[in-house]
Every structure is written in C-alpha cells, then in structure tokens.
Design a protein around this motif. Sequence first.
Motif, PDB file in Angstrom:
ATOM      1  N   LEU A  35       0.864  -1.172   0.000  1.00 26.07           N
ATOM      2  CA  LEU A  35       0.000   0.000   0.000  1.00 26.07           C
ATOM      3  C   LEU A  35       0.904   1.227   0.000  1.00 26.07           C
ATOM      4  N   THR A  36       0.531   2.254  -0.752  1.00 29.62           N
ATOM      5  CA  THR A  36       1.394   3.418  -0.887  1.00 29.62           C
ATOM      6  C   THR A  36       0.639   4.707  -0.583  1.00 29.62           C
ATOM      7  N   ILE A  37       1.263   5.559   0.201  1.00 33.83           N
ATOM      8  CA  ILE A  37       0.781   6.913   0.435  1.00 33.83           C
ATOM      9  C   ILE A  37       1.873   7.841  -0.061  1.00 33.83           C
ATOM     10  N   GLU A  38       1.529   8.741  -0.972  1.00 36.29           N
ATOM     11  CA  GLU A  38       2.502   9.689  -1.489  1.00 36.29           C
ATOM     12  C   GLU A  38       2.295  11.043  -0.840  1.00 36.29           C
ATOM     13  N   SER A  39       3.410  11.675  -0.481  1.00 36.05           N
ATOM     14  CA  SER A  39       3.377  12.975   0.182  1.00 36.05           C
ATOM     15  C   SER A  39       4.599  13.764  -0.264  1.00 36.05           C
ATOM     16  N   TYR A  40       4.454  15.036  -0.493  1.00 36.77           N
ATOM     17  CA  TYR A  40       5.621  15.845  -0.840  1.00 36.77           C
ATOM     18  C   TYR A  40       6.625  15.789   0.294  1.00 36.77           C
ATOM     19  N   GLY A  41       7.805  15.287  -0.005  1.00 37.79           N
ATOM     20  CA  GLY A  41       8.879  15.209   0.981  1.00 37.79           C
ATOM     21  C   GLY A  41       8.706  14.110   2.010  1.00 37.79           C
ATOM     22  N   CYS A  42       7.752  13.218   1.826  1.00 41.30           N
ATOM     23  CA  CYS A  42       7.426  12.133   2.779  1.00 41.30           C
ATOM     24  C   CYS A  42       7.352  12.657   4.211  1.00 41.30           C
ATOM     25  N   ILE A  43       6.685  13.796   4.358  1.00 39.32           N
ATOM     26  CA  ILE A  43       6.584  14.464   5.654  1.00 39.32           C
ATOM     27  C   ILE A  43       5.208  14.233   6.265  1.00 39.32           C
ATOM     28  N   ILE A  44       5.201  13.768   7.517  1.00 41.16           N
ATOM     29  CA  ILE A  44       3.961  13.731   8.290  1.00 41.16           C
ATOM     30  C   ILE A  44       4.063  14.911   9.249  1.00 41.16           C
ATOM     31  N   SER A  45       3.359  15.986   8.910  1.00 44.86           N
ATOM     32  CA  SER A  45       3.535  17.227   9.663  1.00 44.86           C
ATOM     33  C   SER A  45       2.651  17.321  10.898  1.00 44.86           C
ATOM     34  N   HIS A  46       1.658  16.442  11.005  1.00 43.55           N
ATOM     35  CA  HIS A  46       0.763  16.518  12.159  1.00 43.55           C
ATOM     36  C   HIS A  46       0.320  15.109  12.566  1.00 43.55           C
ATOM     37  N   PRO A  47       0.395  14.785  13.849  1.00 39.94           N
ATOM     38  CA  PRO A  47       0.029  13.431  14.287  1.00 39.94           C
ATOM     39  C   PRO A  47      -1.454  13.100  14.143  1.00 39.94           C
ATOM     40  N   TYR A  48      -2.290  14.105  13.907  1.00 42.96           N
ATOM     41  CA  TYR A  48      -3.718  13.846  13.700  1.00 42.96           C
ATOM     42  C   TYR A  48      -4.202  14.454  12.394  1.00 42.96           C
ATOM     43  N   GLY A  49      -3.316  14.491  11.398  1.00 40.99           N
ATOM     44  CA  GLY A  49      -3.665  14.999  10.077  1.00 40.99           C
ATOM     45  C   GLY A  49      -4.118  13.877   9.158  1.00 40.99           C
ATOM     46  N   ASP A  50      -4.381  14.224   7.919  1.00 38.69           N
ATOM     47  CA  ASP A  50      -4.912  13.272   6.940  1.00 38.69           C
ATOM     48  C   ASP A  50      -3.970  12.114   6.635  1.00 38.69           C
ATOM     49  N   ILE A  51      -2.677  12.390   6.532  1.00 35.32           N
ATOM     50  CA  ILE A  51      -1.740  11.306   6.231  1.00 35.32           C
ATOM     51  C   ILE A  51      -1.710  10.306   7.377  1.00 35.32           C
ATOM     52  N   MET A  52      -1.656  10.804   8.598  1.00 36.49           N
ATOM     53  CA  MET A  52      -1.622   9.917   9.761  1.00 36.49           C
ATOM     54  C   MET A  52      -2.931   9.132   9.879  1.00 36.49           C
ATOM     55  N   ARG A  53      -4.043   9.748   9.530  1.00 38.50           N
ATOM     56  CA  ARG A  53      -5.331   9.036   9.524  1.00 38.50           C
ATOM     57  C   ARG A  53      -5.270   7.864   8.550  1.00 38.50           C
ATOM     58  N   SER A  54      -4.709   8.087   7.365  1.00 39.51           N
ATOM     59  CA  SER A  54      -4.576   7.010   6.380  1.00 39.51           C
ATOM     60  C   SER A  54      -3.660   5.903   6.880  1.00 39.51           C
ATOM     61  N   VAL A  55      -2.590   6.272   7.580  1.00 42.46           N
ATOM     62  CA  VAL A  55      -1.680   5.273   8.158  1.00 42.46           C
ATOM     63  C   VAL A  55      -2.440   4.403   9.161  1.00 42.46           C
ATOM     64  N   ILE A  56      -3.186   5.022  10.044  1.00 43.43           N
ATOM     65  CA  ILE A  56      -3.934   4.279  11.068  1.00 43.43           C
ATOM     66  C   ILE A  56      -4.996   3.398  10.427  1.00 43.43           C
ATOM     67  N   MET A  57      -5.692   3.911   9.429  1.00 43.42           N
ATOM     68  CA  MET A  57      -6.704   3.103   8.729  1.00 43.42           C
ATOM     69  C   MET A  57      -6.053   1.878   8.076  1.00 43.42           C
ATOM     70  N   ALA A  58      -4.881   2.054   7.471  1.00 39.22           N
ATOM     71  CA  ALA A  58      -4.184   0.931   6.832  1.00 39.22           C
ATOM     72  C   ALA A  58      -3.787  -0.119   7.862  1.00 39.22           C
ATOM     73  N   ILE A  59      -3.349   0.330   9.031  1.00 43.56           N
ATOM     74  CA  ILE A  59      -2.952  -0.617  10.080  1.00 43.56           C
ATOM     75  C   ILE A  59      -4.129  -1.486  10.500  1.00 43.56           C
ATOM     76  N   TYR A  60      -5.269  -0.865  10.721  1.00 50.09           N
ATOM     77  CA  TYR A  60      -6.423  -1.610  11.246  1.00 50.09           C
ATOM     78  C   TYR A  60      -7.284  -2.266  10.169  1.00 50.09           C
ATOM     79  N   GLU A  61      -7.421  -1.642   9.011  1.00 54.38           N
ATOM     80  CA  GLU A  61      -8.262  -2.208   7.950  1.00 54.38           C
ATOM     81  C   GLU A  61      -7.523  -3.228   7.083  1.00 54.38           C
ATOM     82  N   GLU A  62      -6.239  -3.013   6.883  1.00 55.39           N
ATOM     83  CA  GLU A  62      -5.452  -3.882   5.994  1.00 55.39           C
ATOM     84  C   GLU A  62      -4.475  -4.773   6.755  1.00 55.39           C
ATOM     85  N   ASN A  63      -4.479  -4.683   8.085  1.00 58.80           N
ATOM     86  CA  ASN A  63      -3.575  -5.465   8.936  1.00 58.80           C
ATOM     87  C   ASN A  63      -2.099  -5.238   8.606  1.00 58.80           C
ATOM     88  N   VAL A  64      -1.748  -3.993   8.368  1.00 58.33           N
ATOM     89  CA  VAL A  64      -0.361  -3.621   8.089  1.00 58.33           C
ATOM     90  C   VAL A  64       0.459  -3.775   9.364  1.00 58.33           C
TER      91      VAL A  64
END
Length: 166
Positions: A35-64
């Motif tokens: 599974l791939t998430i693309e972000s300019y500079g591979c930066i997660i700028s906020h622990p409760y932002g959209d990228i982090m939400r996608s990371v958490i969803m992948a962990i629980y929905e896709e068993n990452v």
Amino acid sequence: MNINKNKKVLVITDVEQELVPILQKTTNIQPENMLTIESYGCIISHPYGDIMRSVIMAIYEENVEDIFVVGTKDRSHRSINLPTQLEKDKIKTLDYLFKNSTPELQGGTLDAWLNGSGNVSENIKKSVEVIRHHALVPLHVKVQGLMIDNNGGVFSIVDPSTSTMV
C-alpha cells in the motif's frame, strides 16, 4: 531485508514514481501487498492529520505490520517561496499561530510546516517518530525510515535514534 512477501506493507514516499518499483525489488514484496501513500517530501507534519489518519486506517483495515517512510537521496529539496505568493502580513500572522497554537499547528513556522527541515533524512526521522509514538499505532507495528539512491537502487536505513544514517 527480512520481510514476509505475503504480508501487507505500507509505504509512505515522496511523489516520485520510481521509488515503489525500487522498494519492491529491494524488499521482495509483492505489488499486491504494498500500500502506498505519497506525500511531498514524505513528511507527516501533524500526528492527527490526513496522512496519519490514512496510516492508522491501513494498520487496522489492511492489517499492516510494517511501515516504511522512504525518501530519495538524490532528491533536490524544493521549497515554496511564500512571500511572492502571500502578503507578508499574512505570513507573520500564520507564523504567530504556528508558534502559539499548539497542538493544532506544529512546526514552528509556516515555512517549516510547508517545506519540512530541508534535509530529507531529518524529514524521514521526524515522520518515523510521529508514527512510532502515535497513541493509536500498536507496538507490534514496525516503522522504518529508508533513504534510496535512485541511480543504483541502493538503500540505507534512517534511524531516528541516531543523528546519522545506519
């Protein structure tokens, strides 16, 4: 790299298309399990932002169970020159908010939020730390930073606990 090729893996990369094939070859992960998430500079700028939400969803929905934050060694860091795009008064106001509105706006300044540190390795380290220390990320999830050299496909591990790459 010792990864079960049938296990789902999440990769957070820069918006560079060549990284995913290089990583698949390097790690021997099947394309259907990556599974791939693309972000300019591979930066997660906020622990409760959209990228982090996608990371958490992948962990629980896709068993990452494995997450890679991947940057490119050869990548010249682009930064946005805001003074030409916004009035200077607006930038001063936003910088004030970044410095004084924690936790909503983290990063110190508008420029730091948009452009990261300017150092790909440091951006990877910070993103790895945000994921590793997030309250909703289970302890068994492995998070690694990788720096890939586009020319040879050689990678090195970026370890947030040290000031240099391993």
